[in-house]
Design an enzyme around this catalytic site. Structure first.
Site, PDB file in Angstrom:
ATOM      1  N   LYS A  20     -11.679 -22.151 -34.644  1.00  0.00           N
ATOM      2  CA  LYS A  20     -13.022 -22.703 -34.900  1.00  0.00           C
ATOM      3  C   LYS A  20     -13.610 -22.075 -36.163  1.00  0.00           C
ATOM      4  CE  LYS A  20     -13.487 -25.481 -31.340  1.00  0.00           C
ATOM      5  NZ  LYS A  20     -13.371 -26.934 -31.583  1.00  0.00           N
ATOM      6  N   SER A  42     -18.077 -23.545 -32.038  1.00  0.00           N
ATOM      7  CA  SER A  42     -18.369 -22.925 -30.747  1.00  0.00           C
ATOM      8  C   SER A  42     -19.054 -21.585 -30.937  1.00  0.00           C
ATOM      9  CB  SER A  42     -17.047 -22.709 -30.010  1.00  0.00           C
ATOM     10  OG  SER A  42     -17.233 -21.881 -28.892  1.00  0.00           O
ATOM     11  N   TYR A  79      -8.116 -19.423 -30.094  1.00  0.00           N
ATOM     12  CA  TYR A  79      -8.988 -20.601 -29.993  1.00  0.00           C
ATOM     13  C   TYR A  79     -10.240 -20.401 -30.840  1.00  0.00           C
ATOM     14  CZ  TYR A  79     -12.799 -23.378 -28.100  1.00  0.00           C
ATOM     15  OH  TYR A  79     -13.904 -24.165 -27.988  1.00  0.00           O
TER      16      TYR A  79
HETATM   17  N1  UFG Z   1     -16.634 -17.245 -14.718  1.00  0.00           N
HETATM   18  C1  UFG Z   1     -16.382 -16.792 -13.428  1.00  0.00           C
HETATM   19  N2  UFG Z   1     -15.433 -17.425 -12.691  1.00  0.00           N
HETATM   20  C2  UFG Z   1     -14.711 -18.490 -13.178  1.00  0.00           C
HETATM   21  C3  UFG Z   1     -14.958 -18.938 -14.480  1.00  0.00           C
HETATM   22  C4  UFG Z   1     -15.923 -18.293 -15.233  1.00  0.00           C
HETATM   23  O1  UFG Z   1     -17.016 -15.851 -12.961  1.00  0.00           O
HETATM   24  O2  UFG Z   1     -13.843 -19.000 -12.437  1.00  0.00           O
HETATM   25  C5  UFG Z   1     -17.685 -16.597 -15.496  1.00  0.00           C
HETATM   26  C6  UFG Z   1     -17.204 -15.971 -16.786  1.00  0.00           C
HETATM   27  O3  UFG Z   1     -16.733 -14.673 -16.562  1.00  0.00           O
HETATM   28  C7  UFG Z   1     -18.451 -16.050 -17.671  1.00  0.00           C
HETATM   29  C8  UFG Z   1     -19.137 -17.320 -17.185  1.00  0.00           C
HETATM   30  O4  UFG Z   1     -18.606 -17.600 -15.898  1.00  0.00           O
HETATM   31  O5  UFG Z   1     -19.297 -14.963 -17.383  1.00  0.00           O
HETATM   32  C9  UFG Z   1     -18.868 -18.525 -18.087  1.00  0.00           C
HETATM   33  O6  UFG Z   1     -17.471 -18.683 -18.272  1.00  0.00           O
HETATM   34  P1  UFG Z   1     -16.832 -20.025 -18.885  1.00  0.00           P
HETATM   35  O7  UFG Z   1     -15.340 -19.861 -18.813  1.00  0.00           O
HETATM   36  O8  UFG Z   1     -17.417 -21.209 -18.223  1.00  0.00           O
HETATM   37  O9  UFG Z   1     -17.327 -20.052 -20.394  1.00  0.00           O
HETATM   38  P2  UFG Z   1     -17.197 -18.928 -21.545  1.00  0.00           P
HETATM   39  O10 UFG Z   1     -18.558 -18.410 -21.804  1.00  0.00           O
HETATM   40  O11 UFG Z   1     -16.099 -18.004 -21.257  1.00  0.00           O
HETATM   41  O12 UFG Z   1     -16.804 -19.800 -22.826  1.00  0.00           O
HETATM   42  C10 UFG Z   1     -15.565 -20.498 -22.890  1.00  0.00           C
HETATM   43  C11 UFG Z   1     -15.057 -20.530 -24.313  1.00  0.00           C
HETATM   44  C12 UFG Z   1     -16.021 -21.267 -25.205  1.00  0.00           C
HETATM   45  C13 UFG Z   1     -16.260 -22.610 -24.669  1.00  0.00           C
HETATM   46  C14 UFG Z   1     -16.744 -22.462 -23.264  1.00  0.00           C
HETATM   47  C15 UFG Z   1     -16.969 -23.791 -22.613  1.00  0.00           C
HETATM   48  O13 UFG Z   1     -14.912 -19.225 -24.785  1.00  0.00           O
HETATM   49  O14 UFG Z   1     -15.500 -21.419 -26.496  1.00  0.00           O
HETATM   50  O15 UFG Z   1     -15.772 -21.765 -22.482  1.00  0.00           O
HETATM   51  O16 UFG Z   1     -15.777 -24.516 -22.569  1.00  0.00           O
HETATM   52  F1  UFG Z   1     -17.199 -23.244 -25.421  1.00  0.00           F
END
Ligand code: UFG
Length: 342
Positions: A155, A127, A151
């Site tokens: 990885k 990831s 998590y």
């Molecule tokens: N976000 C929101 N509201 C939400 C969920 C997310 O504003 O309800 C924002 C987050 O703050 C971030 C963006 O949307 O700016 C993406 O967030 P995600 O949770 O979808 O994904 P991340 O980039 O945080 O990544 C996480 C894990 C990764 C994994 C990925 C996809 O850290 O390892 O989710 O599953 F690969």
């Protein structure tokens, strides 16, 4: 082309799409899944979309009592290699219950099984979360690592274990695929992401708001130093991502010597949370009410991939647009409002 491929976690979101692409590429597959976080219906749907030679072993790789059954199963299948996707993936849960995440033994059981089958070819689902905060965008594979939570550390640790394996035995051919943010669903609308409980990730949450399962989305922070203040990520269509696994296996089977290589799978383009909401609104023709909330712990402002290495080594690049991602994600969500239970 490697022909007989073990897919651990093959009933999961990414795994199911990987299985479809492997079958389309002419492979036979053995899915190993314990259905703890996945649904058996996913396997039926894989068979429906991509009829082919699909076997199933319902086992938990982390359960020592099932290790022999797994090793025998992989040997009897006559595996040529494996794609290892099985594992838990909720960041918050990994902070609260780290012991459930440090199940390196699951990986080692698969390694023993591949050794017993004399099939030392492995693609690991890593990831972008292995990268630290200090890298410039777009992030290259030689960027600084420094995951923020258990998590992410699992990885990174598994990547390191696999590098040690390849140093110890030159027959190991390994690719660690560093996924950016997989979203979307198979264009058929038959397989897709089916999160348990409240989704942690942006797209499944948006999709559940659009379909009316949740009232509104919380946007975590609008005061980042990004173009509109919200977090920027490299969203990649899950079918593009799945094709990347087939390309990685092709690459490995063409290698004369072993080794372990880290490769980003991303599009190279970042979208903000607000841009993702707008794109999903257009694709679904539904309203997506949202509210600005405080930043989420552990989030970085912006991260997107340098995807050049995948182009050079694998001859792969992402083809689908954010519009495709939203349209396909919406088709899956609206056809299956309650996921595989629909
Ligand atoms: N976000 C929101 N509201 C939400 C969920 C997310 O504003 O309800 C924002 C987050 O703050 C971030 C963006 O949307 O700016 C993406 O967030 P995600 O949770 O979808 O994904 P991340 O980039 O945080 O990544 C996480 C894990 C990764 C994994 C990925 C996809 O850290 O390892 O989710 O599953 F690969």
């Amino acid at each position: 082309m490697t022909k007989k491929i073990v897919v651990t976690g093959g009933a999961g979101y990414i795994g199911s799409h990987v299985c479809v692409e492997l079958i389309n590429a002419g492979c036979e597959i053995l899915i190993i899944d314990d259905f703890s976080n996945t649904h058996p219906e996913a396997v039926n749907r894989i068979r429906e979309i991509a009829p082919g030679n699909i076997s199933l072993l319902q086992c938990d790789l982390a359960n020592a009592a099932q290790a022999e059954e797994i090793i025998e199963g992989v040997k009897a299948f006559g595996a040529d290699g494996a794609i290892h996707l099985a594992g838990l993936k909720a960041v918050g849960e990994s902070v609260a219950e780290p012991a459930r995440y440090y199940t390196v033994s699951a990986m080692l059981t698969l390694v023993r099984a591949l050794e017993a089958a004399n099939a030392r070819t492995l693609v690991f689902s890593s990831s972008a979360t292995v990268y630290g905060e200090l890298n410039d965008n777009p992030v290259k594979e030689d960027g600084k690592t420094g995951p923020e939570n258990p998590y992410g550390r699992t990885k990174l640790f598994i990547e390191e274990i696999l590098k040690d394996l390849s140093r110890g035995n030159e027959n190991w051919r390994i690719v660690n695929l560093r996924y950016f943010n997989p979203v979307g669903a198979h264009p058929s609308g038959r397989i897709g992401e089916d999160p348990n409980g409240v989704p942690n990730n942006l797209f499944p949450f948006i999709a559940q708001v659009a379909v009316g399962r949740r009232d509104k989305l919380m946007v975590f922070g609008d005061d980042y130093t990004t173009r509109d203040g919200t977090g920027v990520r490299d969203y990649i269509h899950v079918s593009d991502l799945a094709r990347g696994h087939v390309a990685a296996l092709d690459y490995l089977s063409a290698q004369k010597t072993g080794g372990a290589t880290d490769i980003n799978l991303g599009t190279g383009t970042g979208y903000s949370v607000l841009e993702a909401i707008s794109a999903f609104k257009r694709a679904s023709n539904r309203d997506i009410p949202y509210e600005i909330a405080p930043r989420r712990d552990g989030d970085v402002a912006e991260i997107y991939a340098n995807a050049e290495l995948a182009k050079t080594l694998l001859g792969w690049r992402a083809e689908k647009t954010i519009e495709d991602m939203c349209a396909d994600h919406w088709r899956w969500q609206s056809d299956n409002p309650d996921g595989y239970e629909s």
